[in-house]
Design an enzyme around this catalytic site. Structure first.
Site, PDB file in Angstrom:
ATOM      1  N   LYS A  81    -153.397  10.599 -84.336  1.00 35.12           N
ATOM      2  CA  LYS A  81    -152.952   9.225 -84.577  1.00 35.12           C
ATOM      3  C   LYS A  81    -153.122   8.913 -86.058  1.00 35.12           C
ATOM      4  CE  LYS A  81    -152.155   7.282 -80.400  1.00 35.12           C
ATOM      5  NZ  LYS A  81    -150.958   6.485 -80.060  1.00 35.12           N
TER       6      LYS A  81
ATOM      7  N   LYS B  16    -142.255   7.978 -72.246  1.00 41.50           N
ATOM      8  CA  LYS B  16    -143.407   7.495 -71.482  1.00 41.50           C
ATOM      9  C   LYS B  16    -142.873   6.887 -70.179  1.00 41.50           C
ATOM     10  CE  LYS B  16    -146.602   6.484 -75.290  1.00 41.50           C
ATOM     11  NZ  LYS B  16    -145.917   7.073 -76.450  1.00 41.50           N
TER      12      LYS B  16
END
Length: 320
Positions: A133, A235
């Site tokens: 991230k 997702k």
């Protein structure tokens, strides 16, 4: 003869879990279990705070209404993405159309001390793919950490995710600290900038490939081949039904793009289903499912090799 159960659940999260500037103390969601004759199918409905348009309370209302309709013989899928996904998984298990084979390989989510990460990643067997991230700290720091990992482990490929955190300037600051000789080992960087145009410019100017994630759920998004765009991150909890997920994977593959099935921080039950979906629809791609360790327990179904305790369905709150 049809029957159904709906369960509500809450799992404590790791203390340091932050999503979109908010601390996520618990993961809340629902399960549906559908039975017809001797067969049964499970599905998870767990909208992701800060990412899903719906809350789990709203999802609960839609799910209970759908289940009552299904019991009465009407199986039309709801439109709400998290409910459509969970219900379609339960129906697919019921009809035995969701293959059992699963891809439990993970691109580990890297955070913490870079020296510890280097040791962990160097010991990874097989294809070394990891996720980092970026955008949570200074862009310069992110660039230095990414460069350090790529320099230390010559066969490592990184997937980066900025969640649209950067301005064009911050994107350039990041890239400045990543050696151009290593940039081809950045598999992709998800949504580096606040706008798609700025992200496209980032890819052109730095040579770092990008991936679309949030963009897939915007009404003006279209699947097209573009310079610098290498992948789409799907997702399912945020996307909708299994059929919609399959359509997006097929659209990406038709353009030569990599499609990555990715977690929305589902429970172990949902993650094991995502692993099956990944093996079915994207068999050559490591999915992005390394999120179970953010939780303090598994539920109903185990993720292979996880040491977390398992909570059985019979101790969950039953709504139906």
């Amino acid at each position: 003869m049809r029957s159904a159960q709906v369960y509500r659940w809450q799992i404590p999260m790791d203390a340091g879990m932050v999503l979109r500037d908010r601390r996520l103390k618990t993961r809340d969601g629902l399960y549906v279990c559908l039975r017809e004759g001797e067969r049964e199918g499970w599905g998870e409905i767990s909208p992701l705070p800060g990412f899903s348009q719906e809350t789990w309370e709203e999802a609960q209302i839609v799910l209970l209404a759908w289940v009552n309709n299904w019991l009465a013989g009407d199986g039309e899928l709801p439109q709400m993405p998290s409910v459509a996904f969970g219900v379609s998984c339960a129906l697919a298990e019921l009809a035995d159309t969701l293959p059992q084979a699963a891809n439990y390989r993970a691109a580990p989510l890297c955070n913490g001390d870079p020296d510890d990460l280097i040791l962990k990643l160097a010991d990874m067997p097989g294809e070394k793919v990891a996720k980092v991230k970026v955008g949570l700290y200074e862009a310069v720091r992110d660039g230095m950490v990414v460069n350090l990992l790529l320099e230390a482990i010559p066969d490592l490929h990184l997937r980066l995710d900025a969640n649209r955190a950067w301005t064009p300037l911050k994107g350039q600051q990041f890239a400045k600290y990543v050696n151009p000789d290593y940039r081809h080992r950045i598999a992709f960087l998800e949504e580096p900038c606040k706008t798609r145009d700025d992200s496209r410019a980032f890819a052109r100017e730095t040579g770092i490939a990008i991936a679309w994630d949030e963009s897939l759920r915007e009404p003006d998004f279209a699947f097209v081949a573009e310079e610098g765009v290498r992948a789409v991150v799907i997702k399912p909890t945020l996307t909708g039904s299994l059929e919609k997920v399959r359509e997006q994977v097929q659209a990406a593959h038709a353009l030569g793009l990599t499609a990555v099935i990715s977690s929305s921080i589902e429970s172990s039950l949902g993650l094991t289903q995502l692993a099956r979906i990944a093996a079915w629809l994207t068999p050559d791609t490591i999915p992005g499912l390394d999120t179970l360790d953010l939780m303090q327990a598994q539920q109903v179904r185990r993720w292979p090799g996880s040491p977390l305790p398992l909570v059985d369905a019979d101790v969950l709150e039953q709504l139906l």
